[in-house]
Motif scaffolding. Structure first.
Motif, PDB file in Angstrom:
ATOM      1  N   LEU A  38      45.433  40.207  41.960  1.00 20.81           N
ATOM      2  CA  LEU A  38      46.624  40.917  41.501  1.00 20.81           C
ATOM      3  C   LEU A  38      47.908  40.284  42.023  1.00 20.81           C
ATOM      4  N   SER A  39      47.845  39.692  43.203  1.00 21.07           N
ATOM      5  CA  SER A  39      49.025  39.056  43.789  1.00 21.07           C
ATOM      6  C   SER A  39      49.517  37.906  42.918  1.00 21.07           C
ATOM      7  N   MET A  40      48.596  37.320  42.161  1.00 19.52           N
ATOM      8  CA  MET A  40      48.955  36.177  41.324  1.00 19.52           C
ATOM      9  C   MET A  40      48.980  36.509  39.838  1.00 19.52           C
ATOM     10  N   LEU A  41      48.605  37.739  39.502  1.00 18.21           N
ATOM     11  CA  LEU A  41      48.557  38.142  38.100  1.00 18.21           C
ATOM     12  C   LEU A  41      49.906  38.739  37.712  1.00 18.21           C
ATOM     13  N   VAL A  42      50.743  37.927  37.142  1.00 21.84           N
ATOM     14  CA  VAL A  42      52.114  38.329  36.821  1.00 21.84           C
ATOM     15  C   VAL A  42      52.257  38.545  35.318  1.00 21.84           C
ATOM     16  N   ILE A  43      52.822  39.684  34.962  1.00 16.22           N
ATOM     17  CA  ILE A  43      53.151  39.949  33.555  1.00 16.22           C
ATOM     18  C   ILE A  43      54.577  39.462  33.312  1.00 16.22           C
ATOM     19  N   ILE A  55      50.479  38.621  29.146  1.00 17.23           N
ATOM     20  CA  ILE A  55      49.439  39.022  30.096  1.00 17.23           C
ATOM     21  C   ILE A  55      48.335  37.973  30.014  1.00 17.23           C
ATOM     22  N   PRO A  56      48.165  37.149  31.052  1.00 13.38           N
ATOM     23  CA  PRO A  56      47.158  36.088  30.999  1.00 13.38           C
ATOM     24  C   PRO A  56      45.744  36.647  30.876  1.00 13.38           C
ATOM     25  N   THR A  57      45.030  36.196  29.869  1.00 12.92           N
ATOM     26  CA  THR A  57      43.727  36.767  29.534  1.00 12.92           C
ATOM     27  C   THR A  57      42.695  36.579  30.634  1.00 12.92           C
ATOM     28  N   ARG A  58      42.517  35.350  31.095  1.00 12.72           N
ATOM     29  CA  ARG A  58      41.425  35.072  32.029  1.00 12.72           C
ATOM     30  C   ARG A  58      41.601  35.770  33.379  1.00 12.72           C
ATOM     31  N   PRO A  59      42.786  35.733  33.995  1.00  8.95           N
ATOM     32  CA  PRO A  59      42.957  36.464  35.256  1.00  8.95           C
ATOM     33  C   PRO A  59      42.764  37.968  35.095  1.00  8.95           C
ATOM     34  N   PHE A  60      43.189  38.511  33.950  1.00  8.44           N
ATOM     35  CA  PHE A  60      42.985  39.941  33.709  1.00  8.44           C
ATOM     36  C   PHE A  60      41.500  40.273  33.681  1.00  8.44           C
ATOM     37  N   LEU A  61      40.705  39.450  33.021  1.00  8.84           N
ATOM     38  CA  LEU A  61      39.270  39.690  32.946  1.00  8.84           C
ATOM     39  C   LEU A  61      38.611  39.516  34.317  1.00  8.84           C
ATOM     40  N   SER A  62      39.116  38.584  35.100  1.00  9.48           N
ATOM     41  CA  SER A  62      38.607  38.405  36.456  1.00  9.48           C
ATOM     42  C   SER A  62      38.817  39.669  37.281  1.00  9.48           C
ATOM     43  N   LEU A  63      39.995  40.276  37.135  1.00 11.89           N
ATOM     44  CA  LEU A  63      40.279  41.538  37.817  1.00 11.89           C
ATOM     45  C   LEU A  63      39.313  42.621  37.367  1.00 11.89           C
ATOM     46  N   CYS A  64      39.027  42.685  36.074  1.00 10.37           N
ATOM     47  CA  CYS A  64      38.111  43.696  35.550  1.00 10.37           C
ATOM     48  C   CYS A  64      36.691  43.507  36.077  1.00 10.37           C
ATOM     49  N   TYR A  65      36.279  42.269  36.278  1.00  9.97           N
ATOM     50  CA  TYR A  65      34.963  42.022  36.875  1.00  9.97           C
ATOM     51  C   TYR A  65      34.902  42.572  38.301  1.00  9.97           C
ATOM     52  N   LEU A  66      35.998  42.461  39.023  1.00 10.52           N
ATOM     53  CA  LEU A  66      36.043  43.010  40.380  1.00 10.52           C
ATOM     54  C   LEU A  66      35.945  44.535  40.353  1.00 10.52           C
ATOM     55  N   VAL A  67      36.557  45.139  39.349  1.00  9.40           N
ATOM     56  CA  VAL A  67      36.455  46.595  39.195  1.00  9.40           C
ATOM     57  C   VAL A  67      35.002  46.995  38.952  1.00  9.40           C
ATOM     58  N   LEU A  68      34.284  46.199  38.194  1.00  4.28           N
ATOM     59  CA  LEU A  68      32.857  46.462  37.973  1.00  4.28           C
ATOM     60  C   LEU A  68      32.111  46.539  39.298  1.00  4.28           C
ATOM     61  N   VAL A 217      49.403  49.886  40.703  1.00  3.34           N
ATOM     62  CA  VAL A 217      50.243  50.887  40.037  1.00  3.34           C
ATOM     63  C   VAL A 217      51.338  50.253  39.177  1.00  3.34           C
ATOM     64  N   PRO A 218      52.182  49.353  39.713  1.00  7.31           N
ATOM     65  CA  PRO A 218      53.216  48.761  38.846  1.00  7.31           C
ATOM     66  C   PRO A 218      52.631  47.871  37.755  1.00  7.31           C
ATOM     67  N   PHE A 219      51.508  47.219  38.062  1.00  8.08           N
ATOM     68  CA  PHE A 219      50.839  46.384  37.056  1.00  8.08           C
ATOM     69  C   PHE A 219      50.403  47.242  35.872  1.00  8.08           C
ATOM     70  N   LEU A 220      49.786  48.376  36.162  1.00  7.38           N
ATOM     71  CA  LEU A 220      49.331  49.273  35.093  1.00  7.38           C
ATOM     72  C   LEU A 220      50.498  49.944  34.375  1.00  7.38           C
ATOM     73  N   GLU A 221      51.578  50.208  35.102  1.00  9.44           N
ATOM     74  CA  GLU A 221      52.764  50.775  34.454  1.00  9.44           C
ATOM     75  C   GLU A 221      53.311  49.818  33.402  1.00  9.44           C
ATOM     76  N   ASP A 222      53.336  48.534  33.738  1.00  8.41           N
ATOM     77  CA  ASP A 222      53.790  47.528  32.778  1.00  8.41           C
ATOM     78  C   ASP A 222      52.869  47.482  31.559  1.00  8.41           C
ATOM     79  N   ILE A 223      51.572  47.537  31.808  1.00  8.44           N
ATOM     80  CA  ILE A 223      50.618  47.504  30.696  1.00  8.44           C
ATOM     81  C   ILE A 223      50.806  48.709  29.783  1.00  8.44           C
ATOM     82  N   HIS A 224      50.998  49.881  30.378  1.00  3.73           N
ATOM     83  CA  HIS A 224      51.186  51.077  29.554  1.00  3.73           C
ATOM     84  C   HIS A 224      52.485  51.005  28.744  1.00  3.73           C
ATOM     85  N   CYS A 225      53.512  50.392  29.328  1.00  8.07           N
ATOM     86  CA  CYS A 225      54.759  50.207  28.569  1.00  8.07           C
ATOM     87  C   CYS A 225      54.526  49.279  27.379  1.00  8.07           C
TER      88      CYS A 225
END
Length: 236
Positions: A38-43, A55-68, A217-225
């Motif tokens: 997340l520190s490097m995942l910049v929107i 929103i960079p696709t590959r880093p976003f998916l990497s984050l989702c794998y960590l959530v798994l 939190v701010p990352f998800l706020e940006d996505i929701h916007c």
């Protein structure tokens, strides 16, 4: 866990740094790895406009794998959600691999599907992205509640997080399955122990969770916007 790497010919130093980062992430806890990702995942939002964001696709998916991996720690309760997250990640991966250059920005994928009238389809990448965002909302809410009160009943933490994020979007079958499965959650201490690195104490873990949530939190706020800016296309 797949760790996505940006590799370009002729950039030996960059390749080595990426490979080292990948090895380090494999050794780290899920919390540490998510913080690093997340520190490097910049929107990027040119002109502050969400509809032109990147929103960079590959880093976003990497984050989702960590959530798994975090969901795995909760156990069988999260089996259905985990399956949905995994399927949605795979759907976006397939789309990305069709044309890595064109599909490197998730926002452009959403806009492309919307222009073709495909965004509302259940099998669309837009739906996959939407549900992955909701799963990240759930994970963020859960970790926030856990960090605020590590001694609170874990079943309550999971239920409250579910009610605040996923429940409004789930049908009665999914909700009923969740109500049954929630009885199988581990207690809070066990879950915290599973998230810890070797020899890590509870206070250190709490600090790391707080850092992760402060990034999420701010990352998800940006996505929701961004989703709201495209709401007429597919947000139903």
């Amino acid at each position: 866990m797949p760790v996505f790497r940006e590799v370009e010919e002729g950039e030996g130093g960059k390749i080595i740094r990426k490979m080292k980062r990948s090895r380090d992430m494999e050794k780290s806890s899920e919390i540490n790895s998510a913080i690093e990702e997340l520190s490097m995942l910049v929107i990027v939002k040119p002109g502050g406009k969400h509809e032109t964001a990147h929103i960079p696709t590959r880093p976003f998916l990497s984050l989702c794998y960590l959530v798994l991996q975090v969901l795995d720690k909760i156990g069988p309760t999260m089996a259905v959600l985990r399956h949905d997250v995994h399927q949605n990640i795979k759907r976006l991966e397939v789309m990305y691999e069709l044309n890595p250059s064109m599909n490197s920005n998730l926002v452009e994928i959403l806009k492309s599907e919307a222009s073709k009238g495909n965004a509302r389809k259940r099998s669309s990448s837009s739906k996959a992205f939407l549900w992955l965002t909701r799963s990240l909302d759930f994970s963020s809410a859960l970790l926030h509640r856990l960090e605020n009160d590590p001694k609170k009943n874990m079943e309550e933490i999971v239920q409250e997080s579910y009610d605040a994020t996923l429940s409004p979007w789930h049908g009665w079958i999914s909700s009923a399955a969740f109500r049954v499965a929630i009885k199988l959650v581990p207690d809070s201490k066990t879950f915290m122990d599973l998230l810890k690195e070797k020899d890590e104490n509870c206070d250190t873990l709490k600090e790391k969770i707080q850092i992760l949530v402060s990034l999420l939190v701010p990352f998800l706020e940006d996505i929701h916007c961004i989703l709201v800016s495209l709401t007429s296309c597919f947000l139903t």
